[in-house]
Design an enzyme around this catalytic site. Structure first.
Site, PDB file in Angstrom:
ATOM      1  N   THR A 210       0.749  -1.213  -0.049  1.00  0.00           N
ATOM      2  CA  THR A 210       0.024   0.043   0.055  1.00  0.00           C
ATOM      3  C   THR A 210       0.874   1.145  -0.080  1.00  0.00           C
ATOM      4  O   THR A 210       2.023   1.197   0.249  1.00  0.00           O
ATOM      5  CB  THR A 210      -0.862  -0.119   1.322  1.00  0.00           C
ATOM      6  OG1 THR A 210      -1.746  -1.126   1.171  1.00  0.00           O
ATOM      7  CG2 THR A 210      -1.504   1.365   1.507  1.00  0.00           C
ATOM      8  N   VAL A 239     -13.449  -5.254   2.325  1.00  0.00           N
ATOM      9  CA  VAL A 239     -12.790  -4.081   2.305  1.00  0.00           C
ATOM     10  C   VAL A 239     -11.579  -4.058   3.483  1.00  0.00           C
ATOM     11  O   VAL A 239     -12.022  -4.668   4.582  1.00  0.00           O
ATOM     12  CB  VAL A 239     -13.976  -3.016   2.812  1.00  0.00           C
ATOM     13  CG1 VAL A 239     -13.413  -1.683   3.021  1.00  0.00           C
ATOM     14  CG2 VAL A 239     -15.220  -3.249   1.727  1.00  0.00           C
ATOM     15  N   GLY A 261      -0.192  -2.415   6.295  1.00  0.00           N
ATOM     16  CA  GLY A 261      -0.051  -3.792   6.686  1.00  0.00           C
ATOM     17  C   GLY A 261      -1.279  -4.464   6.639  1.00  0.00           C
ATOM     18  O   GLY A 261      -2.107  -4.568   5.691  1.00  0.00           O
TER      19      GLY A 261
HETATM   20  N1  ASP Z   1      -3.637  -2.459   4.484  1.00  0.00           N
HETATM   21  C1  ASP Z   1      -3.810  -2.972   3.283  1.00  0.00           C
HETATM   22  C2  ASP Z   1      -5.200  -3.683   3.303  1.00  0.00           C
HETATM   23  O1  ASP Z   1      -5.410  -4.599   4.043  1.00  0.00           O
HETATM   24  C3  ASP Z   1      -2.583  -3.711   2.849  1.00  0.00           C
HETATM   25  C4  ASP Z   1      -1.287  -3.119   2.824  1.00  0.00           C
HETATM   26  O2  ASP Z   1      -1.000  -2.177   3.632  1.00  0.00           O
HETATM   27  O3  ASP Z   1      -0.569  -3.514   1.780  1.00  0.00           O
HETATM   28  O4  ASP Z   1      -6.010  -3.514   2.536  1.00  0.00           O
END
Ligand code: ASP
Length: 340
Positions: A210, A239, A261
């Site tokens: 992300t 979601v 995360g």
């Molecule tokens: N937090 C994001 C999600 O769970 C994934 C990520 O941070 O890479 O959609």
């Protein structure tokens, strides 16, 4: 006699209470930086043996993204403009799991989430499950400024996008071979184990990525933005934390926060808002609040965060082993890094 005893007991209680040491922390007076910005490109576990050219590509892109936001802020631009343009750059860069380069859902699609929040007005905009918007963070900003609502999902978000001038693309634009292969590996692995179980750090690594940015501008306004494809192999309409205001994205007049995360963990702890509340109600510093969230609230391997406070301090911390990140401020402080 009875009344006298009650009277003295009450007096004793009052005296004892007055002698209690103050449990509140004192946030020390701090020098204010004119502006500051921090960004992330995902937390997870990345091996230090990563090929040198790939590492260089990440470091260069982090530097470039940071320079975009820093220039806007240095020239007196708004925190909102700085974080939107910074995130746009990361969305367009296929190294990151946002916009081009987003991970695949279990059905082999790219469904994007994003949120932005203006700390000075407490207004926010968010979208989930969009499939044709090139830069979801720009759509989220329009939800905030051009609609009466805060959060649009899937078809509704696409319908709202039709009424704006955001750039649209065919869903195939988001395809990248490496993310598609990640999905194939995840599907294979899933046959052998229960849903959402991660055996090794390496397995965690390819699910994340992300992007996010937080900033304070010269007018003292704070803002936060986060954009993502979510998690590889996410199921039907899942979601994540990113578009949920207070979980993956939050800003007020004290602090701006963006998370990355394991989304389910981040949202169960209403993480970004927890950091802001700890800072506010404990009178804690930004770093104390960040430590509380990352070390005490979440578990090792869960997540990383970036934050900027009203004094222009920045903080970036993960408990996953690594987080692509960068930050700078008007005083010339700067940090660009990958590992903890
Ligand atoms: N937090 C994001 C999600 O769970 C994934 C990520 O941070 O890479 O959609």
């Amino acid at each position: 006699m009875k009344y006298l005893t009650t009277f003295f007991t009450t007096l004793l209680l009052i005296a004892l209470t007055a002698c209690q040491p103050n449990q509140e922390m004192e946030r020390p007076p701090q020098d204010e930086k004119e502006w500051s910005i921090a960004l992330h490109g995902g937390a997870g576990y990345v091996s230090k043996d990563m090929p040198e050219d790939r590492k260089q590509a990440y470091m260069e892109s982090l530097e470039e993204a940071l320079a975009i936001g820093a220039e806007i802020l240095e020239n007196g631009g708004s925190a909102l403009d700085a974080i939107e343009k910074t995130v746009n750059y990361l969305e367009d860069n296929e190294l990151y799991n946002a916009g081009k380069g987003a991970v695949f859902t279990a059905e082999g699609k790219n469904e994007l989430d994003a949120a932005i929040m203006d700390g000075s007005t407490l207004n926010a905009g968010a979208v989930t499950g969009v499939t044709t918007v090139k830069n979801p963070i720009s759509l989220a900003r329009k939800v905030m400024t051009e609609s009466k609502h805060v959060f649009f999902s899937a078809d509704g978000a696409e319908t709202f996008a039709d009424q704006t001038d955001v750039e649209r693309v065919d869903p195939s634009y988001f395809y990248t071979e490496s993310r598609y292969q990640s999905l194939q590996r995840a599907l294979e692995q899933e046959k052998e184990e229960s849903f959402n179980t991660y055996k090794t750090d390496e397995e965690k690594a390819w699910r994340y990525g992300t992007v996010g940015a937080v900033a304070k501008d010269k007018d003292g306004n704070l803002a936060a933005a986060t954009s993502t494809g979510g998690m590889t192999n996410k199921k039907f309409g899942r979601v994540g934390d990113v578009p949920i205001i207070g979980s993956g994205t939050y800003a007020n007049d004290l602090v701006a926060v963006s998370a990355t995360g394991w989304g389910e963990k981040i949202m169960l702890h209403v993480s970004a808002h927890t950091l802001a509340s700890y800072m506010q109600f404990k009178n804690a510093t930004l770093q104390q609040s960040m430590n509380y969230l990352v070390d005490d609230v979440l578990e090792p391997g869960d997540a990383g965060f970036i934050a900027v406070d009203k004094y222009g301090n920045f903080s970036m911390k993960t408990n996953t082993g690594s987080m692509f990140r960068a930050a700078t401020d008007s005083e010339g402080n700067k940090e660009v890094g990958i590992w903890e």
